[in-house]
Structures are given as C-alpha cells and as structure tokens.
Design an enzyme around this catalytic site. Structure first.
Site, PDB file in Angstrom:
ATOM      1  N   CYS A  83       3.076   3.590  -1.785  1.00  0.00           N
ATOM      2  CA  CYS A  83       2.255   4.269  -0.786  1.00  0.00           C
ATOM      3  C   CYS A  83       0.803   4.019  -1.169  1.00  0.00           C
ATOM      4  O   CYS A  83       0.264   4.670  -2.067  1.00  0.00           O
ATOM      5  CB  CYS A  83       2.562   5.764  -0.734  1.00  0.00           C
ATOM      6  SG  CYS A  83       1.623   6.626   0.554  1.00  0.00           S
ATOM      7  N   SER A 222      -0.076   0.404   2.511  1.00  0.00           N
ATOM      8  CA  SER A 222       0.844  -0.718   2.309  1.00  0.00           C
ATOM      9  C   SER A 222       1.007  -1.514   3.599  1.00  0.00           C
ATOM     10  O   SER A 222       1.137  -2.754   3.564  1.00  0.00           O
ATOM     11  CB  SER A 222       2.202  -0.220   1.793  1.00  0.00           C
ATOM     12  OG  SER A 222       2.825   0.632   2.726  1.00  0.00           O
TER      13      SER A 222
END
Length: 282
Positions: A83, A222
């Site tokens: 993340c 991401s």
C-alpha cells in the site's frame, strides 16, 4: 475480549492519516502487540458505524535492521502485500518522531526504502515491478503488455495485482461498474486493482482508481506506480511521470533501483477505539 492491544484496558489507540484523500487507520503495535481479526477490521472500516478507511495498516517492530514492519488490510478485511500511500504516511510519521531523513521498512512485498523529499513531501521506493504473468499473478501464461480483455489493458504487479486501461477520457468511464467487473475477472485469481488512465500532456497522466476489496478511492500509490510502469512499457510516456488523481498529484519515477513515488501526506487526528466498540466487533 480478542487478543489485541489494550492500554490500561481503555481501548485501541490509532491514527487517521491520508495521502491525497486515500485514507488510512494506522495502529502502532511496536510497543503493544495487536491482532486485528477480519470482523474488527471491517467494523473499523465502516464510515458510519466505525472510523472509515480505504486501508488499515499496522506498524510492528522492525525485523533485522529495518526501522519497522508494516501489515496492510483492505476495507473488506482481506490483506494486501503493498500500500504505497499508507507506506508514505507511516514513513512521514516515523521520520517526524525519530528525526531520521531516511528509513528502511519491511512488508510482505519486501524491503522498501523511504526518505524525506523536502517541502513536506515523502518518497518511497516501491521496488521493481512484476511484469511476468506468474508473478502478478495471472491465471495462465500470456503477454502482460496487452491482455485479452476488451480494451487491451496492461497487467503489472507491485506486490499486488493491477490492471491498467488507457482510454481517451478517464473522466468518462463508469468507474464503479467497470472497476467492480474487472476486479473479479477470471484472469486475476487474486482479484485486481483497476486503473483507467489518459495521457493529458508530456509525461502527464490523468488516472482514476478502483481498489480491490475497497472500491473507488481518491488515490492509490501502488496503482500510480503500476500505471506509470504500464505507460512507459507501452511507449506512451517516459519513465518519470506526473499522475493526476481525484485527490491530488503524485510523482512516479521508474528507476534502475525500483519505482519511486513522491507526494504529500497528512496526519488528520489520533484517537482511541473504545472497549464497547471493540467488544461489539467480536
């Protein structure tokens, strides 16, 4: 009561942070261990009955020479290996507390490096992208540059799977309908994050995001990295791009040592989940 962090039996302390509106609940479990079963995670995620978040992150003591180890949960209680925006938020918090300008963090994705980029910005190296079908992973062997899905999207792994569509106008896409459909596409056995991106200038992209296990989000680190990699692979941009998301702007630079992502973070507030709430989520 579940085996989780309790300080003087008063509840579970947390921080609420965000990166470009991609928001997180952060639990610092370095001093007191925390176990968060899926029902508790989903209860905290609820934006009316809980706190609300796109992802929840737990900070654990560093392993080896790392400054900290991070664990990530999606709003549906599932886990994620990576993340990016949460990593940047946590890195900013840890740097502010320690006075360090650089950190080493470990995740299920691997070892990530973070640094203070100046002017309140934080950079994280998200590592090298995964471009092989088996690493992403996809259901069978194929060229990841153009998948056999309507719109010929590109598949990329950043510790979690991504499916990036390049379209004329990202604003015109029905993100909720298309995102939900593609997340569960049979080519992605672990589901996928979904991005729709348009080239809006030299090395500049407009991108909108559907995150697996979450839904529409204002930003995703991401996903931004995966989209930058996909655009460079397809010859649409260079390897250093600016990405405009619903919540703001990120800089992504695909270098020899990995994909660096730079942007702002915000610590909104700190609080404590009450015993009553924790008990109700068992």
């Amino acid at each position: 009561m579940p085996a989780m962090q309790r300080r003087a039996d008063i509840g579970l302390p947390f921080m609420k942070m965000h990166g470009l509106g991609n928001d997180f609940v952060i639990v610092d479990a370095r001093a007191h261990a925390a176990a968060l079963p899926a029902p508790l995670v989903t209860a905290i995620a609820h934006r009316h009955f809980g706190v609300g978040f796109d992802q929840l992150a737990v900070i654990e003591p560093g392993r080896g020479e790392a400054d900290a180890h991070l664990i990530f949960y999606n709003a549906d209680g599932s886990t994620s290996a990576a993340c990016g925006n949460a990593t940047r938020c946590i890195a900013r918090h840890l740097m502010a507390k320690s006075g360090k300008a650089e950190l080493t963090l470990t995740t299920k994705r691997g070892t990530l490096y973070a640094r203070d980029a100046g002017n309140g910005l934080t950079s994280v190296n998200m590592g090298q992208p995964q471009l092989d079908w088996a690493e992403i992973p996809l259901a069978r062997e194929m060229d990841t540059l153009e998948l056999p899905i309507d719109g010929a999207p590109t598949a990329t792994g950043m510790g979690n799977p991504h499916c990036t569509f390049f379209v004329d106008d990202a604003e015109a896409v029905d993100l909720e309908a298309r995102g939900a459909e593609i997340e569960h596409h049979p080519l992605y056995p672990q589901r996928t994050n979904v991005q729709f991106a348009s080239v809006i200038g030299p090395d500049r992209l407009r991108m909108r995001v559907w995150e697996r296990g979450v839904g529409v989000t204002l930003a995703s680190g991401s996903s931004s990295c995966a989209t930058a990699v996909a655009a460079a692979r397809r010859g649409l941009t260079g390897r250093k791009v600016t990405i405009e998301l619903d919540g703001g702007t990120l800089q992504v630079d695909w270098r020899e040592d990995g994909v660096w992502m730079t942007g702002p973070t915000m610590h909104v507030f700190s609080g404590t989940l009450t015993r009553d709430f924790l008990d109700s989520a068992e």
